[in-house]
Design a protein around this motif. Structure first.
Motif, PDB file in Angstrom:
ATOM      1  N   LYS A  82     -16.313 -20.841   7.948  1.00  0.00           N
ATOM      2  CA  LYS A  82     -17.236 -20.519   9.047  1.00  0.00           C
ATOM      3  C   LYS A  82     -17.159 -19.044   9.419  1.00  0.00           C
ATOM      4  CE  LYS A  82     -13.668 -22.478  11.860  1.00  0.00           C
ATOM      5  NZ  LYS A  82     -13.209 -23.644  12.511  1.00  0.00           N
ATOM      6  N   PHE A  83     -18.090 -18.645  10.253  1.00  0.00           N
ATOM      7  CA  PHE A  83     -18.117 -17.251  10.728  1.00  0.00           C
ATOM      8  C   PHE A  83     -18.072 -17.219  12.249  1.00  0.00           C
ATOM      9  CE2 PHE A  83     -19.954 -16.900   6.480  1.00  0.00           C
ATOM     10  CZ  PHE A  83     -19.266 -15.816   5.978  1.00  0.00           C
ATOM     11  N   LYS A  84     -17.361 -18.160  12.831  1.00  0.00           N
ATOM     12  CA  LYS A  84     -17.292 -18.266  14.296  1.00  0.00           C
ATOM     13  C   LYS A  84     -16.730 -16.988  14.936  1.00  0.00           C
ATOM     14  CE  LYS A  84     -17.872 -22.858  15.763  1.00  0.00           C
ATOM     15  NZ  LYS A  84     -18.951 -23.376  15.052  1.00  0.00           N
ATOM     16  N   LYS A  85     -15.679 -16.447  14.320  1.00  0.00           N
ATOM     17  CA  LYS A  85     -15.048 -15.245  14.863  1.00  0.00           C
ATOM     18  C   LYS A  85     -16.066 -14.088  14.888  1.00  0.00           C
ATOM     19  CE  LYS A  85     -11.175 -12.317  13.964  1.00  0.00           C
ATOM     20  NZ  LYS A  85     -10.879 -11.569  12.779  1.00  0.00           N
ATOM     21  N   GLU A  86     -16.837 -13.993  13.799  1.00  0.00           N
ATOM     22  CA  GLU A  86     -17.824 -12.916  13.698  1.00  0.00           C
ATOM     23  C   GLU A  86     -18.936 -13.113  14.732  1.00  0.00           C
ATOM     24  OE1 GLU A  86     -16.338 -14.255  11.172  1.00  0.00           O
ATOM     25  OE2 GLU A  86     -15.463 -12.508  10.197  1.00  0.00           O
ATOM     26  N   ILE A  87     -19.329 -14.395  14.928  1.00  0.00           N
ATOM     27  CA  ILE A  87     -20.387 -14.691  15.900  1.00  0.00           C
ATOM     28  C   ILE A  87     -19.954 -14.190  17.281  1.00  0.00           C
ATOM     29  CG2 ILE A  87     -21.543 -16.598  17.139  1.00  0.00           C
ATOM     30  CD1 ILE A  87     -21.694 -18.096  14.460  1.00  0.00           C
ATOM     31  N   ARG A  88     -18.694 -14.440  17.617  1.00  0.00           N
ATOM     32  CA  ARG A  88     -18.177 -14.033  18.930  1.00  0.00           C
ATOM     33  C   ARG A  88     -18.040 -12.502  19.019  1.00  0.00           C
ATOM     34  NH1 ARG A  88     -15.647 -15.571  23.573  1.00  0.00           N
ATOM     35  NH2 ARG A  88     -13.746 -14.450  24.019  1.00  0.00           N
ATOM     36  N   GLU A  89     -17.459 -11.914  17.983  1.00  0.00           N
ATOM     37  CA  GLU A  89     -17.201 -10.466  18.039  1.00  0.00           C
ATOM     38  C   GLU A  89     -18.476  -9.626  17.971  1.00  0.00           C
ATOM     39  OE1 GLU A  89     -14.231  -9.790  15.088  1.00  0.00           O
ATOM     40  OE2 GLU A  89     -12.632 -10.560  16.381  1.00  0.00           O
ATOM     41  N   ASP A  90     -19.509 -10.172  17.340  1.00  0.00           N
ATOM     42  CA  ASP A  90     -20.773  -9.430  17.241  1.00  0.00           C
ATOM     43  C   ASP A  90     -21.388  -9.168  18.610  1.00  0.00           C
ATOM     44  OD1 ASP A  90     -20.654  -9.081  14.597  1.00  0.00           O
ATOM     45  OD2 ASP A  90     -22.325 -10.376  14.044  1.00  0.00           O
ATOM     46  N   ILE A  91     -21.126 -10.057  19.543  1.00  0.00           N
ATOM     47  CA  ILE A  91     -21.646  -9.876  20.909  1.00  0.00           C
ATOM     48  C   ILE A  91     -21.042  -8.613  21.516  1.00  0.00           C
ATOM     49  CG2 ILE A  91     -21.536 -10.867  23.273  1.00  0.00           C
ATOM     50  CD1 ILE A  91     -23.537 -12.437  21.694  1.00  0.00           C
ATOM     51  N   TRP A  92     -19.763  -8.407  21.244  1.00  0.00           N
ATOM     52  CA  TRP A  92     -19.076  -7.218  21.802  1.00  0.00           C
ATOM     53  C   TRP A  92     -19.504  -5.942  21.094  1.00  0.00           C
ATOM     54  CZ3 TRP A  92     -14.077 -10.435  21.095  1.00  0.00           C
ATOM     55  CH2 TRP A  92     -13.979 -11.363  22.130  1.00  0.00           C
ATOM     56  N   ASP A  93     -20.101  -6.083  19.936  1.00  0.00           N
ATOM     57  CA  ASP A  93     -20.549  -4.894  19.209  1.00  0.00           C
ATOM     58  C   ASP A  93     -21.909  -4.397  19.687  1.00  0.00           C
ATOM     59  OD1 ASP A  93     -18.640  -3.922  17.569  1.00  0.00           O
ATOM     60  OD2 ASP A  93     -19.149  -5.165  15.846  1.00  0.00           O
ATOM     61  N   VAL A  94     -22.518  -5.125  20.608  1.00  0.00           N
ATOM     62  CA  VAL A  94     -23.836  -4.703  21.093  1.00  0.00           C
ATOM     63  C   VAL A  94     -23.679  -3.771  22.294  1.00  0.00           C
ATOM     64  CG1 VAL A  94     -26.063  -5.455  21.996  1.00  0.00           C
ATOM     65  CG2 VAL A  94     -24.943  -6.778  20.219  1.00  0.00           C
TER      66      VAL A  94
END
Lengths: 475, 86
Positions: free
Chosen positions: B73-85
């Protein structure tokens, strides 16, 4: 005549400015409960948004009656122009006193950060569809639903996000703003693909990954996830082909240790031992020393609040040239939305300081300059911390994946040993590969790219290697 | 009567012992001083029940399970991408 007019205009402006400053100063020094609200209003009118931050905070901390709908509008303008980091530190109960959509967004983000997803969803609901933060809020909603494991609902939210982003792209007049909304839409597409991947719908995931244009800022990151989908489909030739894109000169600044691990795994699953070993050795040779020198640099400047900020703006060319990975990492970071937002805020705060200095030399204005300077410093620290965080992430990722590479090496030895014990031999000779080994869908063709731009083929490479896994008996 | 029977039995036993002793003294064993045995001339009739050549059977090898890196899965990326905005 023209000069006289100009001098007259200048004098009028100066006189007007002096009057306004004197007026604001008088209000600011008064003990009237409405004073912070009025000062905020004046500063917002003059577009001194950073200068308005401390005054807006005063209103939020004051009496609840002072938080009117007009103040909410001013507060919304301040947050949209300066970012929400300054307000994010405030207590949620204090923030919740305002009904500004930007405040609802901040509260949603705060809840998201604390993994309080249900509360975050209730705050997202309060953001109106016309607000600038709306596409981003829906993107966050989709992410929350994904994290909660609500497959269908999350895809629904992402589709809504894509639709809204397109709407905002067409509405925005500024190129940078429209690019931002485009990226938000693409991030929603990416998350749909991830959702399909998690549910093992790999073909659908690939279709979504392919719909993200090659010109997108997030495209280099998409490639690796797409190759994972091919890997799971046991289409190792395509997985390897997609990963080859990172070797193109255009993608020089993008390097992912995970891409090397995936290459190693693909070769291993094709029983191409020599290739696997080459990838493993290259990983240890390339990444380990770079990671070490980066760690050394980080240790040296870990307590500095501006070293990495300055490094980003070419003040430390010597340091950059010492480690090419630092330069590449900085190029990667420069393309991140977060970085660009913070950079925009930093530049705006600088402009504001200049404008304030030009406006008047009044003590009140000097106080405002000091406050904006403090805000500017905070933005610089945020950029500095962000770069530092990304560098630490790279080091940790390299160390973690280095262990995975050792596992691949051990597995390689064990599989080779099995072949020797079973008295079997490998059937294929490692050669350049053949077209017959390439799996294709009806939409995939061999394209010669005649007359096309050389970079057009990026992301569409495919290997034609024959798997070596069908063993024959020895002798 | 019993006494007569006992006497007869004793007489019979004594005569047998004397008779045996007389026959032993007549046997003379003589061994050959030199004897040649041709081993190549031997032939054994029968069936071989074990294989003639040496064989070693492969034992069942223990397969060790090794975790290889995999993405589920890419759950970690889904969460961290929010902080990259922002």
């Amino acid at each position: 005549m023209r000069y006289i007019m100009a001098i007259f205009f200048f004098c009028t402006q100066m006189a007007f400015a002096k009057t306004i400053v004197a007026k604001i100063n008088k209000i600011a020094n008064s003990s009237h409960p409405k004073a912070p609200m009025i000062v905020t209003k004046y500063l917002v009118r003059q577009k001194f948004y950073f200068a308005g931050i401390p005054w807006a905070k005063k209103v939020l901390l004051g009496k609840k009656e002072m938080i009117t709908s007009k103040f909410d509008k001013d507060l919304d303008r301040i947050i949209t122009a300066t970012g929400f980091a300054s307000f994010q530190k405030m207590d949620s109960k204090i923030l919740a006193r305002s009904k500004a959509p930007a405040i609802s967004f901040i509260l949603a983000r705060k809840s998201f950060d604390r993994k309080n997803y249900k509360t975050a969803l209730t705050w997202i609901k309060k953001i109106p569809g016309h607000h600038k933060y709306y596409p981003e809020a829906i993107y966050m909603k989709g992410s929350i639903l994904s994290l909660l494991g609500q497959d269908e609902k999350s895809i629904e939210a992402y589709n809504h996000c894509i639709e809204q982003s397109k709407k905002f792209v067409s509405k925005s007049k500024n190129e940078k703003v429209s690019r931002f909304f485009r990226v938000i839409g693409e991030k929603c597409v990416l998350n749909i693909a991830r959702q399909h991947y998690e549910k093992k719908r790999f073909a659908k995931a690939i279709k979504r990954y392919d719909s993200i244009p090659k010109t997108s800022y997030i495209w280099p990151y998409v490639l690796m996830e797409k190759s994972w989908s091919y890997y799971n489909q046991k289409n190792y030739n395509r997985a390897l082909g997609v990963l080859t894109t990172y070797k193109a000169p255009l993608m020089e600044s993008y390097f992912f240790p995970e891409a090397e691990v995936l290459s190693g795994l693909s070769y291993l699953n094709m029983c191409l031992w020599t290739d696997t070993l080459t990838v493993v050795k290259k990983f240890h040779k390339d990444y380990a020393p770079q990671s070490k020198s980066l760690a050394k640099l980080l240790r040296k400047h870990k307590n500095s609040s501006d070293y990495f900020f300055n490094l980003m703006f070419a003040e430390n060319e010597k340091e950059k040239s010492k480690n090419p990975y630092i330069r590449k990492l900085l190029t990667q970071i420069k393309k991140k939305i977060y970085f660009n937002f913070q950079l925009k805020y930093h530049r705006q705060s600088l402009k504001e300081i200049e404008s304030l200095k030009k406006w008047s030399e009044h003590k009140f204005i000097n106080d405002l300059v000091a406050k904006v300077t403090k805000e500017k410093k905070e933005v610089a620290t945020r950029i500095n911390d962000y770069i530092k965080e990304k560098m630490y992430f790279f080091i940790n990722e390299t160390n973690r994946l280095s262990e995975e590479m050792y596992n691949i090496q051990l597995e390689l030895l064990s599989r080779k040993k099995e072949i020797i014990y079973a008295s079997k031999k490998e059937i294929a000779d490692r050669s350049r590969g053949s077209f017959k080994n390439v799996e294709r869908t009806r939409f995939q063709h061999f394209w010669k790219f005649k007359g096309g731009f050389w970079a057009d083929e990026l992301g569409d490479f495919v290997f034609g290697l024959e798997s070596n896994c069908k063993e024959g008996s020895n002798g | 009567m019993v006494r007569i029977c006992m006497l007869l039995f004793c007489l019979l036993f004594v005569s047998n012992v004397f008779a045996e002793d007389a026959s032993h003294s007549k046997i003379i064993y003589k061994y050959k001083k030199y004897q040649k045995i041709d081993l190549g001339d031997f032939s054994i009739k029968g069936k071989i029940s074990t294989p003639g050549d040496l064989t070693v059977q492969q034992r069942k090898r223990k397969k060790f399970w090794r975790y290889l890196y995999h993405r589920n899965k890419f759950k970690k990326e889904i969460r961290e991408d929010i902080w990259d905005v922002r």
